[in-house]
Design an enzyme around this catalytic site. Sequence first.
Site, PDB file in Angstrom:
ATOM      1  N   ASP A  42       0.824  -1.208   0.000  1.00 19.25           N
ATOM      2  CA  ASP A  42       0.000   0.000   0.000  1.00 19.25           C
ATOM      3  C   ASP A  42       0.864   1.266   0.000  1.00 19.25           C
ATOM      4  O   ASP A  42       1.997   1.263   0.481  1.00 19.25           O
ATOM      5  CB  ASP A  42      -0.921  -0.020   1.237  1.00 19.25           C
ATOM      6  CG  ASP A  42      -2.107   0.926   1.086  1.00 19.25           C
ATOM      7  OD1 ASP A  42      -2.387   1.382  -0.038  1.00 19.25           O
ATOM      8  OD2 ASP A  42      -2.758   1.213   2.118  1.00 19.25           O
ATOM      9  N   TRP A  47       3.032   7.898  -2.505  1.00 19.30           N
ATOM     10  CA  TRP A  47       4.438   8.003  -2.912  1.00 19.30           C
ATOM     11  C   TRP A  47       4.547   8.927  -4.129  1.00 19.30           C
ATOM     12  O   TRP A  47       5.381   9.835  -4.162  1.00 19.30           O
ATOM     13  CB  TRP A  47       5.000   6.619  -3.253  1.00 19.30           C
ATOM     14  CG  TRP A  47       6.465   6.590  -3.566  1.00 19.30           C
ATOM     15  CD1 TRP A  47       7.489   6.397  -2.685  1.00 19.30           C
ATOM     16  CD2 TRP A  47       7.060   6.774  -4.862  1.00 19.30           C
ATOM     17  NE1 TRP A  47       8.702   6.441  -3.351  1.00 19.30           N
ATOM     18  CE2 TRP A  47       8.460   6.673  -4.688  1.00 19.30           C
ATOM     19  CE3 TRP A  47       6.560   7.009  -6.145  1.00 19.30           C
ATOM     20  CZ2 TRP A  47       9.362   6.791  -5.743  1.00 19.30           C
ATOM     21  CZ3 TRP A  47       7.462   7.143  -7.195  1.00 19.30           C
ATOM     22  CH2 TRP A  47       8.840   7.031  -6.993  1.00 19.30           C
ATOM     23  N   HIS A  60       2.714   3.297  -8.787  1.00 21.16           N
ATOM     24  CA  HIS A  60       2.529   1.871  -9.088  1.00 21.16           C
ATOM     25  C   HIS A  60       3.742   1.346  -9.852  1.00 21.16           C
ATOM     26  O   HIS A  60       4.231   0.251  -9.593  1.00 21.16           O
ATOM     27  CB  HIS A  60       1.264   1.644  -9.923  1.00 21.16           C
ATOM     28  CG  HIS A  60      -0.004   2.094  -9.242  1.00 21.16           C
ATOM     29  ND1 HIS A  60      -0.283   1.776  -7.934  1.00 21.16           N
ATOM     30  CD2 HIS A  60      -1.063   2.826  -9.683  1.00 21.16           C
ATOM     31  CE1 HIS A  60      -1.468   2.297  -7.611  1.00 21.16           C
ATOM     32  NE2 HIS A  60      -1.955   2.940  -8.647  1.00 21.16           N
ATOM     33  N   GLU A  90     -12.257  -4.476  -4.659  1.00 23.38           N
ATOM     34  CA  GLU A  90     -12.804  -3.120  -4.483  1.00 23.38           C
ATOM     35  C   GLU A  90     -12.049  -2.087  -5.329  1.00 23.38           C
ATOM     36  O   GLU A  90     -12.572  -0.994  -5.580  1.00 23.38           O
ATOM     37  CB  GLU A  90     -12.739  -2.714  -3.007  1.00 23.38           C
ATOM     38  CG  GLU A  90     -13.737  -3.435  -2.100  1.00 23.38           C
ATOM     39  CD  GLU A  90     -13.372  -4.887  -1.778  1.00 23.38           C
ATOM     40  OE1 GLU A  90     -12.160  -5.216  -1.771  1.00 23.38           O
ATOM     41  OE2 GLU A  90     -14.287  -5.700  -1.554  1.00 23.38           O
ATOM     42  N   LEU A 154      10.421 -20.703  -4.305  1.00 22.34           N
ATOM     43  CA  LEU A 154       9.329 -19.862  -3.801  1.00 22.34           C
ATOM     44  C   LEU A 154       8.100 -19.904  -4.708  1.00 22.34           C
ATOM     45  O   LEU A 154       8.225 -19.875  -5.937  1.00 22.34           O
ATOM     46  CB  LEU A 154       9.831 -18.407  -3.733  1.00 22.34           C
ATOM     47  CG  LEU A 154       8.821 -17.365  -3.248  1.00 22.34           C
ATOM     48  CD1 LEU A 154       8.726 -17.397  -1.721  1.00 22.34           C
ATOM     49  CD2 LEU A 154       9.220 -15.952  -3.705  1.00 22.34           C
TER      50      LEU A 154
HETATM   51  C1  IPE Z   1      -5.457  -2.632  -0.410  1.00 24.62           C
HETATM   52  O1  IPE Z   1      -5.115  -1.305  -0.519  1.00 24.62           O
HETATM   53  C2  IPE Z   1      -5.379  -3.310  -1.734  1.00 24.62           C
HETATM   54  C3  IPE Z   1      -4.043  -3.437  -2.317  1.00 24.62           C
HETATM   55  C4  IPE Z   1      -2.932  -3.072  -1.762  1.00 24.62           C
HETATM   56  C5  IPE Z   1      -3.996  -4.038  -3.611  1.00 24.62           C
HETATM   57  P1  IPE Z   1      -6.217  -0.157  -0.697  1.00 24.62           P
HETATM   58  O2  IPE Z   1      -5.459   1.101  -0.809  1.00 24.62           O
HETATM   59  O3  IPE Z   1      -7.114  -0.504  -1.813  1.00 24.62           O
HETATM   60  O4  IPE Z   1      -7.030  -0.260   0.663  1.00 24.62           O
HETATM   61  P2  IPE Z   1      -7.897   0.837   1.412  1.00 24.62           P
HETATM   62  O5  IPE Z   1      -8.891   1.363   0.436  1.00 24.62           O
HETATM   63  O6  IPE Z   1      -6.972   1.890   1.891  1.00 24.62           O
HETATM   64  O7  IPE Z   1      -8.521   0.088   2.553  1.00 24.62           O
HETATM   65  C1  IPE Z   2      -1.501   0.326  -3.438  1.00 25.79           C
HETATM   66  O1  IPE Z   2      -1.280   1.698  -3.457  1.00 25.79           O
HETATM   67  C2  IPE Z   2      -1.679  -0.250  -4.822  1.00 25.79           C
HETATM   68  C3  IPE Z   2      -3.042  -0.654  -5.145  1.00 25.79           C
HETATM   69  C4  IPE Z   2      -4.062  -0.611  -4.338  1.00 25.79           C
HETATM   70  C5  IPE Z   2      -3.278  -1.143  -6.498  1.00 25.79           C
HETATM   71  P1  IPE Z   2      -2.471   2.732  -3.473  1.00 25.79           P
HETATM   72  O2  IPE Z   2      -2.808   3.014  -4.901  1.00 25.79           O
HETATM   73  O3  IPE Z   2      -3.594   2.251  -2.640  1.00 25.79           O
HETATM   74  O4  IPE Z   2      -1.793   4.013  -2.824  1.00 25.79           O
HETATM   75  P2  IPE Z   2      -2.400   4.963  -1.713  1.00 25.79           P
HETATM   76  O5  IPE Z   2      -2.843   4.089  -0.587  1.00 25.79           O
HETATM   77  O6  IPE Z   2      -3.554   5.672  -2.346  1.00 25.79           O
HETATM   78  O7  IPE Z   2      -1.282   5.868  -1.335  1.00 25.79           O
HETATM   79 MG    MG Z   3      -4.025   2.426  -0.676  1.00 23.43          MG
END
Ligand code: IPE
Ligand code: IPE
Ligand code: MG
Length: 264
Positions: A42, A47, A60, A90, A154
């Site tokens: 996450d 970032w 990403h 989601e 792995l």
């Molecule tokens: C969880 O992160 C899903 C992934 C890392 C792929 P999200 O950024 O989607 O989760 P929430 O919305 O903060 O709970």
């Molecule tokens: C996690 O990073 C990657 C995915 C959920 C695909 P986020 O895109 O959720 O990044 P933040 O949480 O908004 O910073």
């Molecule tokens: Mg996130």
Amino acid sequence: MGVSKENKLQPILREPFTAEEEQLFRALDPRTLPRHVAIIMDGNGRWAKSRGFAERIFGHRAGIDSVREVTRTAAALRLSALTLYAFSKENWVRPRAEVEALMALLDRFLVDEIPELMENNVKLVASGELDDLPESTRRRLADTAERTANNSGLVLNLALSYGARSEIVRAVRRAIEMAKAGEINGEELTPETFAQLLDHPELGDPDLLIRTSGEMRLSNFLLWQAAYTEFVIVQKLWPDFRRPDFFRALLEFQSRDRRFGGVR
Ligand code: IPE
Ligand code: IPE
Ligand code: MG
């Protein structure tokens, strides 16, 4: 001791450790490493924002380097499985451009990383509602899984369009179908037999779950499998999470007293 550790880490040692990594690695006990590590990757969007990029996709993209480094390290440490939460069920509600860019990144990852996976003896599998993925992604996923199927190190399990509640409901549906077909009866359905109906039960439950970017929630990840998993929440954002951070999370895991409901 030193010699056997070095042998085990052959693949890592091609890139020499920094002094800090060397110290962290020496502190790890090779006998009590987790078998299965799961990571909620996450913080990519934050970032990108913190680096002044207008598009979240830059985060990403940068996160792929963390995926490669952590996978390589997990393989070298001889962990048995690494489950990475790459896209949740989601996450489809995000802006279309972000979803499309994520799918394009995934497509590229699945092709570009094949030599890296082969070199590190990593077998790729996936969990989640894979039918939701675009056709081209499904094809590449199947192809990379097939090419790496005979690798014996792995197992890298990518959670894609993954939601734990959906995974559990799919397993319940399967149990109902089996009951209808006379293959199982109600008494035979136990936590152990039910777990076999989830995605990739052969990986076992994760021993350690890491979440980057400081959020303290599961976000619909491995609700069943995480019953006794140790959680390590890391403040760093996923694209900044690298080998020393992984070693620190493993050390934190080794400092925990896992009681599984019992007493010492
Ligand atoms: C969880 O992160 C899903 C992934 C890392 C792929 P999200 O950024 O989607 O989760 P929430 O919305 O903060 O709970
Ligand atoms: C996690 O990073 C990657 C995915 C959920 C695909 P986020 O895109 O959720 O990044 P933040 O949480 O908004 O910073
Ligand atoms: Mg996130």
